[in-house]
Design an enzyme around this catalytic site. Structure first.
Site, PDB file in Angstrom:
ATOM      1  N   LYS A  20     -21.974 -64.820  30.508  1.00  0.00           N
ATOM      2  CA  LYS A  20     -20.823 -65.277  29.692  1.00  0.00           C
ATOM      3  C   LYS A  20     -19.823 -64.128  29.148  1.00  0.00           C
ATOM      4  O   LYS A  20     -18.871 -64.564  29.049  1.00  0.00           O
ATOM      5  CB  LYS A  20     -21.473 -66.264  28.448  1.00  0.00           C
ATOM      6  CG  LYS A  20     -22.541 -67.083  28.724  1.00  0.00           C
ATOM      7  CD  LYS A  20     -22.810 -68.050  27.460  1.00  0.00           C
ATOM      8  CE  LYS A  20     -23.530 -67.110  26.419  1.00  0.00           C
ATOM      9  NZ  LYS A  20     -24.825 -67.029  26.499  1.00  0.00           N
ATOM     10  N   ARG A  64     -23.811 -73.862  19.505  1.00  0.00           N
ATOM     11  CA  ARG A  64     -24.870 -73.644  19.899  1.00  0.00           C
ATOM     12  C   ARG A  64     -25.797 -75.041  20.028  1.00  0.00           C
ATOM     13  O   ARG A  64     -26.981 -75.266  20.322  1.00  0.00           O
ATOM     14  CB  ARG A  64     -25.328 -72.456  19.273  1.00  0.00           C
ATOM     15  CG  ARG A  64     -25.548 -71.057  19.775  1.00  0.00           C
ATOM     16  CD  ARG A  64     -25.906 -70.825  21.010  1.00  0.00           C
ATOM     17  NE  ARG A  64     -26.583 -69.591  21.058  1.00  0.00           N
ATOM     18  CZ  ARG A  64     -26.191 -68.244  21.059  1.00  0.00           C
ATOM     19  NH1 ARG A  64     -24.835 -68.272  20.973  1.00  0.00           N
ATOM     20  NH2 ARG A  64     -26.872 -67.058  21.006  1.00  0.00           N
ATOM     21  N   ARG A 112     -30.850 -55.587  30.330  1.00  0.00           N
ATOM     22  CA  ARG A 112     -29.815 -55.394  29.522  1.00  0.00           C
ATOM     23  C   ARG A 112     -30.123 -54.431  28.307  1.00  0.00           C
ATOM     24  O   ARG A 112     -29.272 -53.620  27.807  1.00  0.00           O
ATOM     25  CB  ARG A 112     -29.206 -56.595  28.813  1.00  0.00           C
ATOM     26  CG  ARG A 112     -27.930 -56.518  28.215  1.00  0.00           C
ATOM     27  CD  ARG A 112     -27.397 -57.961  28.094  1.00  0.00           C
ATOM     28  NE  ARG A 112     -27.962 -58.787  27.071  1.00  0.00           N
ATOM     29  CZ  ARG A 112     -27.763 -59.904  26.821  1.00  0.00           C
ATOM     30  NH1 ARG A 112     -26.555 -60.770  27.202  1.00  0.00           N
ATOM     31  NH2 ARG A 112     -28.637 -60.765  26.017  1.00  0.00           N
ATOM     32  N   ARG A 146     -30.418 -54.231  24.956  1.00  0.00           N
ATOM     33  CA  ARG A 146     -29.574 -54.084  23.496  1.00  0.00           C
ATOM     34  C   ARG A 146     -30.603 -53.995  22.685  1.00  0.00           C
ATOM     35  O   ARG A 146     -31.569 -54.289  22.646  1.00  0.00           O
ATOM     36  CB  ARG A 146     -28.536 -55.454  23.351  1.00  0.00           C
ATOM     37  CG  ARG A 146     -27.137 -55.166  24.151  1.00  0.00           C
ATOM     38  CD  ARG A 146     -26.293 -56.419  23.594  1.00  0.00           C
ATOM     39  NE  ARG A 146     -27.290 -57.656  23.177  1.00  0.00           N
ATOM     40  CZ  ARG A 146     -26.690 -58.777  23.448  1.00  0.00           C
ATOM     41  NH1 ARG A 146     -25.425 -59.016  23.912  1.00  0.00           N
ATOM     42  NH2 ARG A 146     -27.217 -59.869  23.258  1.00  0.00           N
ATOM     43  N   ARG A 159     -34.678 -66.708  22.298  1.00  0.00           N
ATOM     44  CA  ARG A 159     -33.388 -67.090  22.443  1.00  0.00           C
ATOM     45  C   ARG A 159     -33.273 -68.145  23.833  1.00  0.00           C
ATOM     46  O   ARG A 159     -32.508 -69.084  23.714  1.00  0.00           O
ATOM     47  CB  ARG A 159     -32.490 -66.043  22.759  1.00  0.00           C
ATOM     48  CG  ARG A 159     -31.882 -65.120  21.631  1.00  0.00           C
ATOM     49  CD  ARG A 159     -30.608 -64.627  21.676  1.00  0.00           C
ATOM     50  NE  ARG A 159     -30.807 -63.296  22.676  1.00  0.00           N
ATOM     51  CZ  ARG A 159     -31.211 -62.200  22.183  1.00  0.00           C
ATOM     52  NH1 ARG A 159     -31.423 -61.762  21.044  1.00  0.00           N
ATOM     53  NH2 ARG A 159     -31.323 -61.191  23.194  1.00  0.00           N
TER      54      ARG A 159
HETATM   55  P1  AMP Z   1     -25.563 -64.063  21.569  1.00  0.00           P
HETATM   56  O1  AMP Z   1     -25.025 -62.774  21.868  1.00  0.00           O
HETATM   57  O2  AMP Z   1     -24.551 -65.130  21.777  1.00  0.00           O
HETATM   58  O3  AMP Z   1     -26.916 -64.434  22.346  1.00  0.00           O
HETATM   59  O4  AMP Z   1     -25.959 -64.217  19.973  1.00  0.00           O
HETATM   60  C1  AMP Z   1     -26.938 -63.538  19.297  1.00  0.00           C
HETATM   61  C2  AMP Z   1     -27.364 -64.010  18.057  1.00  0.00           C
HETATM   62  O5  AMP Z   1     -26.184 -64.516  16.965  1.00  0.00           O
HETATM   63  C3  AMP Z   1     -28.307 -65.326  18.442  1.00  0.00           C
HETATM   64  O6  AMP Z   1     -29.655 -65.049  18.763  1.00  0.00           O
HETATM   65  C4  AMP Z   1     -28.090 -65.961  16.923  1.00  0.00           C
HETATM   66  O7  AMP Z   1     -29.154 -65.320  16.178  1.00  0.00           O
HETATM   67  C5  AMP Z   1     -26.630 -65.498  16.588  1.00  0.00           C
HETATM   68  N1  AMP Z   1     -25.715 -66.618  16.981  1.00  0.00           N
HETATM   69  C6  AMP Z   1     -24.604 -66.274  17.826  1.00  0.00           C
HETATM   70  N2  AMP Z   1     -23.931 -67.550  17.977  1.00  0.00           N
HETATM   71  C7  AMP Z   1     -24.622 -68.422  17.011  1.00  0.00           C
HETATM   72  C8  AMP Z   1     -24.168 -69.835  16.818  1.00  0.00           C
HETATM   73  N3  AMP Z   1     -23.347 -70.339  17.486  1.00  0.00           N
HETATM   74  N4  AMP Z   1     -25.015 -70.655  15.966  1.00  0.00           N
HETATM   75  C9  AMP Z   1     -26.027 -69.858  15.447  1.00  0.00           C
HETATM   76  N5  AMP Z   1     -26.600 -68.764  15.752  1.00  0.00           N
HETATM   77  C10 AMP Z   1     -25.780 -67.898  16.581  1.00  0.00           C
END
Ligand code: AMP
Length: 192
Positions: free
Chosen positions: A13, A95, A134, A136, A147
């Site tokens: 993404k 999400r 990755r 991180r 996740r």
């Molecule tokens: P990502 O990098 O998009 O995988 O986001 C990392 C973390 O941020 C996720 O595991 C959630 O804890 C939080 N997060 C990001 N976007 C959202 C969202 N739209 N709703 C809820 N939690 C989010």
């Protein structure tokens, strides 16, 4: 143009979305990146500087979704920003089905509309391998697993939501980066 980019952790993404923003001259909004930055910004006592960072920290560190009410409030502020007038790609938002509905209400209020939701389709085994590679700070095997579970349980229903609204474009994201770009452009052009 206003786009949502959907896909599991490691679907590409970030790579595809950021390129698409440059290509179309629109803005990139990644809720994950914004939350990580908010959490990392600490004051001299080691506490998160912002309210968002304090609210989101424990959820992000555990790999759990931040509660909808916090996220909805945040995105409302962000998408109302004058810097986003030309359009945006949203990565990591919505999400949940609730967030998707609230996004539609918000856009209606702002007199805007979502053009498409792009779904980057990648098999689960590939998502897992890419996330592990990755490395991180929040990419521990436990957080990645959570996740992936959250993605399957809560994000897959979004596909039905955008399918029903005839806004969903499927992209085969297992292909090399260049080919995925090509497919995205072809599908956006075909539907424009
Ligand atoms: P990502 O990098 O998009 O995988 O986001 C990392 C973390 O941020 C996720 O595991 C959630 O804890 C939080 N997060 C990001 N976007 C959202 C969202 N739209 N709703 C809820 N939690 C989010």
């Amino acid at each position: 143009m206003r786009l949502v980019i959907l896909g599991g952790p490691g679907a590409g993404k970030g790579t595809q979305g950021e390129w698409l923003c440059q290509h179309l001259g629109i803005s990139w909004v990644s809720t994950g990146d914004i939350l990580r930055a908010a959490i990392a910004a600490k004051d001299s006592d080691g506490d998160c500087q912002t309210e968002l960072g304090r609210q989101a920290r424990s959820y992000v560190e555990r790999g759990e979704l931040v509660p909808d009410d916090i996220m909805i409030q945040f995105i409302q502020r962000r998408l109302s920003g004058s810097d986003l007038k030309a359009g945006w790609v949203l990565d990591g938002y919505p999400r949940t089905a609730f967030q998707a509905e609230e996004l539609d209400f918000l856009l209606e209020k702002l007199n805007q509309h979502l053009d498409y939701a792009l779904f980057l389709e990648v098999p689960v085994e590939t998502l897992l391998a890419r996330s592990l590679a990755r490395a991180r700070e929040d990419d521990t095997p436990e957080a990645i697993q959570r996740r992936l579970e959250a993605f399957q349980a809560r994000t897959v229903p979004l596909l039905e939501y955008y399918e029903m609204k005839q806004r969903l474009l499927y992209i085969n994201a297992e292909l090399p980066i260049e080919q995925v770009r090509q497919e995205i452009l072809e599908k956006l052009t075909a539907r424009a």
